[in-house]
Design an enzyme around this catalytic site. Structure first.
Site, mmCIF file in Angstrom:
data_model
loop_
_atom_site.group_PDB
_atom_site.id
_atom_site.type_symbol
_atom_site.label_atom_id
_atom_site.label_comp_id
_atom_site.label_asym_id
_atom_site.label_seq_id
_atom_site.Cartn_x
_atom_site.Cartn_y
_atom_site.Cartn_z
ATOM 1 N N ILE A 102 39.769 36.246 40.039
ATOM 2 C CA ILE A 102 39.329 35.223 39.102
ATOM 3 C C ILE A 102 38.901 33.965 39.843
ATOM 4 C CG2 ILE A 102 41.761 34.538 38.776
ATOM 5 C CD1 ILE A 102 40.997 33.672 35.905
ATOM 6 N N CYS A 103 37.939 33.283 39.279
ATOM 7 C CA CYS A 103 37.427 32.013 39.806
ATOM 8 C C CYS A 103 36.902 32.203 41.232
ATOM 9 C CB CYS A 103 38.522 30.947 39.723
ATOM 10 S SG CYS A 103 37.910 29.246 39.867
#
Length: 205
Positions: A102-103
């Site tokens: 994620i991110c």
């Protein structure tokens, strides 16, 4: 024996991106799963929110047996020492295990070549291309969604902690799909607007 889900956390990791998923694994998993943390060393790791974690494993002591490898975003995935995670990612990918990121950690996956042949997302396509350079050839597979799951690889942007958690839980089959979706709707929509099971008539009197 409990199934292990490994969270990779680096210095200045985004604690909120781990919190929804880790708590749901324990709440919905009915004791079948456990979360363990991995970092570059076993020294204390600090989150963006000031939480301190002593990792369970460093990259040399990661167990062979685990169900998923989850890369939690943060501020230091672009540092050179983060490249030490590449071998662990490649081994997870080759084994066909669940691999989530994620991110900025999703953009890190682009530098390993793992995203080239699966549908995926990140914070932005341009950033992903710029950072990963010629290693990344998956432009046509990029989707502008909060979270994307394909072939056991889950990616999400930095505003999608809940969506990311839901997709990982579904990939792990940590609970029935209905329960996972109920959990997601409750946290996403809130107490007063989430669809809730109808109460027995006796409760309404």
């Amino acid at each position: 024996m409990k199934k292990t889900v490994l969270f990779v956390i680096l210095e200045q990791f985004a604690d909120w991106e781990a919190a929804y998923l880790s708590s749901a694994i324990y709440m919905l998993g009915q004791g079948d799963y456990e979360v363990k943390t991995v970092s570059l060393t076993k020294e204390k790791v600090n989150s963006i929110g000031g939480l301190s974690v002593m990792p369970d494993y460093d990259i040399q002591s990661v167990p062979d047996s685990y169900e998923a490898l989850i890369l939690i975003g943060g501020m230091t995935w672009r540092n050179d020492n983060a490249k030490q995670i590449t071998t662990l990612v490649e081994e997870c990918y080759k084994a066909g295990k669940v691999l989530g990121s994620i991110c900025d950690a999703s953009a890190f996956l682009g530098t390993t070549g793992v995203l080239n042949n699966v549908k995926h997302t990140s914070n932005s396509l341009e950033d992903l291309k710029q950072w990963a350079g010629n290693v990344y050839t998956g432009t046509e597979n990029y989707i502008m969604h909060q979270a994307v799951s394909d072939k056991n690889i889950i990616t999400a942007n930095g505003t999608a902690a809940l969506e990311f958690a839901k997709e990982v839980l579904l990939a792990l089959k940590a609970a029935p799909d209905e329960k996972i979706n109920e959990w997601y709707n409750f946290h996403k929509l809130g107490l007063y607007t989430a669809p809730m099971p109808k109460m027995p008539d006796s409760w309404e009197k």
